[in-house]
Design an enzyme around this catalytic site. Structure first.
Site, mmCIF file in Angstrom:
data_model
loop_
_atom_site.group_PDB
_atom_site.id
_atom_site.type_symbol
_atom_site.label_atom_id
_atom_site.label_comp_id
_atom_site.label_asym_id
_atom_site.label_seq_id
_atom_site.Cartn_x
_atom_site.Cartn_y
_atom_site.Cartn_z
ATOM 1 N N LYS A 13 -12.659 9.713 -4.517
ATOM 2 C CA LYS A 13 -12.317 8.904 -5.576
ATOM 3 C C LYS A 13 -12.398 9.815 -6.987
ATOM 4 O O LYS A 13 -11.514 9.596 -7.806
ATOM 5 C CB LYS A 13 -13.775 7.818 -5.967
ATOM 6 N N ARG A 87 -20.910 -1.357 -7.043
ATOM 7 C CA ARG A 87 -21.111 -0.822 -5.842
ATOM 8 C C ARG A 87 -21.763 -1.963 -4.769
ATOM 9 O O ARG A 87 -22.465 -1.626 -3.784
ATOM 10 C CB ARG A 87 -22.379 0.443 -5.754
ATOM 11 N N ARG A 124 -18.692 20.069 -0.802
ATOM 12 C CA ARG A 124 -18.305 19.834 -2.181
ATOM 13 C C ARG A 124 -19.211 20.539 -3.058
ATOM 14 O O ARG A 124 -20.506 20.927 -2.886
ATOM 15 C CB ARG A 124 -18.266 18.199 -2.425
ATOM 16 N N ARG A 157 -24.410 19.261 -5.586
ATOM 17 C CA ARG A 157 -25.284 18.300 -6.333
ATOM 18 C C ARG A 157 -26.276 17.881 -5.354
ATOM 19 O O ARG A 157 -26.167 17.997 -4.071
ATOM 20 C CB ARG A 157 -24.323 16.882 -6.202
ATOM 21 N N ARG A 168 -26.742 7.637 1.641
ATOM 22 C CA ARG A 168 -25.592 7.267 1.015
ATOM 23 C C ARG A 168 -24.611 6.731 1.611
ATOM 24 O O ARG A 168 -23.973 5.585 1.380
ATOM 25 C CB ARG A 168 -24.977 8.429 0.100
HETATM 26 P P1 AMP Z 1 -21.408 8.995 -7.440
HETATM 27 O O1 AMP Z 1 -21.188 10.025 -8.644
HETATM 28 O O2 AMP Z 1 -20.273 7.898 -7.845
HETATM 29 O O3 AMP Z 1 -21.273 9.343 -6.191
HETATM 30 O O4 AMP Z 1 -22.790 8.112 -7.698
HETATM 31 C C1 AMP Z 1 -23.893 8.892 -7.696
HETATM 32 C C2 AMP Z 1 -25.326 7.978 -7.694
HETATM 33 O O5 AMP Z 1 -25.253 7.322 -8.890
HETATM 34 C C3 AMP Z 1 -25.021 7.087 -6.454
HETATM 35 O O6 AMP Z 1 -25.378 7.391 -5.149
HETATM 36 C C4 AMP Z 1 -25.981 6.008 -7.180
HETATM 37 O O7 AMP Z 1 -27.316 6.439 -6.943
HETATM 38 C C5 AMP Z 1 -25.741 6.228 -8.711
HETATM 39 N N1 AMP Z 1 -24.754 5.171 -9.078
HETATM 40 C C6 AMP Z 1 -23.426 5.362 -9.419
HETATM 41 N N2 AMP Z 1 -22.835 4.321 -9.785
HETATM 42 C C7 AMP Z 1 -23.568 3.287 -9.247
HETATM 43 C C8 AMP Z 1 -23.240 1.521 -9.462
HETATM 44 N N3 AMP Z 1 -22.330 1.364 -9.703
HETATM 45 N N4 AMP Z 1 -24.465 1.039 -8.983
HETATM 46 C C9 AMP Z 1 -25.650 1.702 -8.528
HETATM 47 N N5 AMP Z 1 -25.914 2.902 -8.542
HETATM 48 C C10 AMP Z 1 -24.798 3.870 -8.963
#
Ligand code: AMP
Length: 213
Positions: A13, A87, A124, A157, A168
């Site tokens: 994404k 999410r 990654r 990360r 996750r």
């Molecule tokens: P991402 O970079 O999109 O993979 O997000 C990394 C982490 O941020 C996720 O595993 C969640 O802990 C938090 N996060 C990001 N977006 C959301 C969301 N819309 N709702 C809840 N937690 C989020």
């Protein structure tokens, strides 16, 4: 115009959102990037979000709502690409409230197999400064360990470590994947084969987006 990019962690994404922002002028709104910025800056939001993120769990909905609203305001009329929001179904409903029934033009699901997801996430590497994303095998940095875009260090990360990735993926299947039916019911759902090359995924996304415009 608001477009949602959705899919499991590692589906690509962020990479596709960056390409679409660069080439088609979208404003990328990544809630994950925004949360990482808050953590880096030591804000109250960052302090609240940190433990959830490091465990691979979802940050509470009300924290995200504030982030979403300020990110949408800063788009200033540009078409918006949402990466990482919603999410769960509660967030999808909250988004409908904010943008209204016609606010979302399409939801694009980057779909791919779990084994490929794990392979992609484990390789990654992410820039600590600008968040650019690389892969050790398929899209390495030009200079090992340093970002092509801004020259800062590129690291794994903390939530991309194997034990966190498992959490996750579970969170995705239990909490996030129900949003797919929510958007199918609204007639907004599009499925993209995320196992294709980055270029092919981009081409099919861009073609479908042009047909929506
Ligand atoms: P991402 O970079 O999109 O993979 O997000 C990394 C982490 O941020 C996720 O595993 C969640 O802990 C938090 N996060 C990001 N977006 C959301 C969301 N819309 N709702 C809840 N937690 C989020």
């Amino acid at each position: 115009m608001i477009i949602i990019l959705t899919g499991a962690p590692g589906a690509g994404k962020g990479t596709q959102a960056d390409l679409l922002a660069d080439k088609l002028g979208f404003k990328k709104v990544s809630t994950g990037d925004a949360l990482r910025r808050h953590i880096k800056e030591g804000t109250a939001v960052g302090k609240r979000a940190q433990s959830y993120m490091s465990e691979g769990k979802l940050v509470p909905d009300e924290v995200l709502l504030g982030i979403l609203q300020s990110e949408l305001e800063s788009a200033q009329g540009k078409p918006v690409l949402l990466d990482g929001y919603p999410r769960n179904v509660a967030q999808a409903k909250a988004l409908q409230e904010i943008v209204g029934p016609q606010g979302i033009s399409g939801v694009f699901h980057l779909d791919l197999d779990k084994s490929l997801l794990v392979e992609r996430i484990s390789g990654r590497r992410t820039c600590i400064n600008c968040g650019a994303s690389y892969h050790l095998l398929t899209s390495p940095t030009k200079v090992e360990g340093f970002c092509d875009r801004c020259g800062s260090e590129v690291v794994q990360r903390p939530d991309d470590h194997e034990d966190k990735v498992r959490v996750r993926l579970e969170v995705y299947s239990k909490e996030t994947s129900p949003i797919l039916d929510f958007y199918k019911d609204l007639g907004l759902y599009h499925c993209i084969d995320g196992s294709q090359s980055t270029e092919k995924v981009y081409d099919s996304l861009a073609a479908q987006l042009r047909s929506l415009a």
